[in-house]
Design a protein around this motif. Sequence first.
Motif, PDB file in Angstrom:
ATOM      1  N   LYS A  33      30.211  44.099  46.622  1.00 48.91           N
ATOM      2  CA  LYS A  33      29.391  43.572  47.730  1.00 48.91           C
ATOM      3  C   LYS A  33      28.367  44.595  48.226  1.00 48.91           C
ATOM      4  O   LYS A  33      27.676  44.343  49.212  1.00 48.91           O
ATOM      5  CB  LYS A  33      30.291  43.160  48.906  1.00 48.91           C
ATOM      6  CG  LYS A  33      31.255  42.045  48.602  1.00 48.91           C
ATOM      7  CD  LYS A  33      30.540  40.741  48.668  1.00 48.91           C
ATOM      8  CE  LYS A  33      31.535  39.601  48.471  1.00 48.91           C
ATOM      9  NZ  LYS A  33      30.883  38.329  48.353  1.00 48.91           N
ATOM     10  N   TYR A  96      38.944  44.891  53.951  1.00 47.08           N
ATOM     11  CA  TYR A  96      38.345  46.178  54.299  1.00 47.08           C
ATOM     12  C   TYR A  96      39.362  47.326  54.246  1.00 47.08           C
ATOM     13  O   TYR A  96      38.969  48.492  54.311  1.00 47.08           O
ATOM     14  CB  TYR A  96      37.713  46.134  55.699  1.00 47.08           C
ATOM     15  CG  TYR A  96      36.546  45.183  55.770  1.00 47.08           C
ATOM     16  CD1 TYR A  96      35.299  45.559  55.302  1.00 47.08           C
ATOM     17  CD2 TYR A  96      36.699  43.907  56.297  1.00 47.08           C
ATOM     18  CE1 TYR A  96      34.225  44.686  55.357  1.00 47.08           C
ATOM     19  CE2 TYR A  96      35.632  43.028  56.358  1.00 47.08           C
ATOM     20  CZ  TYR A  96      34.401  43.424  55.886  1.00 47.08           C
ATOM     21  OH  TYR A  96      33.335  42.562  55.936  1.00 47.08           O
ATOM     22  N   PRO A 105      27.715  48.094  54.066  1.00 42.70           N
ATOM     23  CA  PRO A 105      26.572  47.895  54.961  1.00 42.70           C
ATOM     24  C   PRO A 105      26.470  46.434  55.413  1.00 42.70           C
ATOM     25  O   PRO A 105      26.723  45.514  54.639  1.00 42.70           O
ATOM     26  CB  PRO A 105      25.372  48.284  54.084  1.00 42.70           C
ATOM     27  CG  PRO A 105      25.944  49.238  53.074  1.00 42.70           C
ATOM     28  CD  PRO A 105      27.327  48.709  52.802  1.00 42.70           C
ATOM     29  N   GLY A 106      26.138  46.270  56.683  1.00 39.82           N
ATOM     30  CA  GLY A 106      26.012  44.930  57.248  1.00 39.82           C
ATOM     31  C   GLY A 106      27.301  44.381  57.828  1.00 39.82           C
ATOM     32  O   GLY A 106      27.293  43.357  58.499  1.00 39.82           O
ATOM     33  N   SER A 107      28.404  45.060  57.584  1.00 37.95           N
ATOM     34  CA  SER A 107      29.674  44.588  58.151  1.00 37.95           C
ATOM     35  C   SER A 107      29.856  45.189  59.542  1.00 37.95           C
ATOM     36  O   SER A 107      29.167  46.125  59.923  1.00 37.95           O
ATOM     37  CB  SER A 107      30.845  44.961  57.246  1.00 37.95           C
ATOM     38  OG  SER A 107      30.939  46.358  57.095  1.00 37.95           O
ATOM     39  N   THR A 108      30.782  44.612  60.281  1.00 40.18           N
ATOM     40  CA  THR A 108      31.050  45.115  61.630  1.00 40.18           C
ATOM     41  C   THR A 108      32.431  45.751  61.668  1.00 40.18           C
ATOM     42  O   THR A 108      33.299  45.424  60.854  1.00 40.18           O
ATOM     43  CB  THR A 108      30.982  43.979  62.674  1.00 40.18           C
ATOM     44  OG1 THR A 108      31.923  42.976  62.313  1.00 40.18           O
ATOM     45  CG2 THR A 108      29.594  43.382  62.741  1.00 40.18           C
ATOM     46  N   LEU A 168      27.488  52.265  60.340  1.00 37.84           N
ATOM     47  CA  LEU A 168      27.416  50.791  60.309  1.00 37.84           C
ATOM     48  C   LEU A 168      26.550  50.264  61.432  1.00 37.84           C
ATOM     49  O   LEU A 168      25.944  49.199  61.310  1.00 37.84           O
ATOM     50  CB  LEU A 168      28.819  50.199  60.437  1.00 37.84           C
ATOM     51  CG  LEU A 168      29.735  50.272  59.225  1.00 37.84           C
ATOM     52  CD1 LEU A 168      31.122  49.741  59.581  1.00 37.84           C
ATOM     53  CD2 LEU A 168      29.156  49.508  58.052  1.00 37.84           C
ATOM     54  N   ASN A 169      26.510  50.996  62.526  1.00 42.55           N
ATOM     55  CA  ASN A 169      25.744  50.555  63.693  1.00 42.55           C
ATOM     56  C   ASN A 169      24.290  51.010  63.659  1.00 42.55           C
ATOM     57  O   ASN A 169      23.509  50.659  64.524  1.00 42.55           O
ATOM     58  CB  ASN A 169      26.408  51.044  64.987  1.00 42.55           C
ATOM     59  CG  ASN A 169      27.792  50.466  65.149  1.00 42.55           C
ATOM     60  OD1 ASN A 169      28.061  49.339  64.750  1.00 42.55           O
ATOM     61  ND2 ASN A 169      28.688  51.253  65.724  1.00 42.55           N
TER      62      ASN A 169
END
Length: 170
Positions: A33, A96, A105-108, A168-169
């Motif tokens: 992913k 995860y 990237p793009g995950s929280t 991530l942020n």
Amino acid sequence: MKIFLTILFVFIILQRLIELIIASKNEQWMLAKGGVEIEPHQHKWFIMVHGLFFISIIVELILSNASIPELFILWFSLFIATQFVRIWSITSLGKYWNTKIIILPGSTLVKRGPYKYVKHPNYIIVGIELFVIPMMFGAYWTAVIFPFFHLILMSIRIPAEEKALTSLND
């Protein structure tokens, strides 16, 4: 009782091997992913310490001819409790969860399960297990030495993971 302890020891090793398989599948999923592994050189130290942990218990039991600890029921009860939190931690992270630092990237950031209350619950549980498991078997030196190794690894791992997670942020 010795047969029970042997079965318990084999169960714990099999549990860890199954978790490595799950981690590998999660790693493959995350990388497919677009996940990125951070500080891959760290992982070998975890494998080494955890492998030596089980060897240390066996060697200590052979050398000391240890008997079943009087407080076995206490240690076993604590072990069972840690397994519930361990499984809760792993299942809360779902795909995860990994033994490596992999950022998608793009995950929280996951903030459910025990992660709602504590940043790194699985690391706390592993530290407790590295004390409790040897105590169940009467491997007292292992119970003292390996939590110390865990603290050393965590002093390196957690800052690296925190830095990766804050990305991530960004």
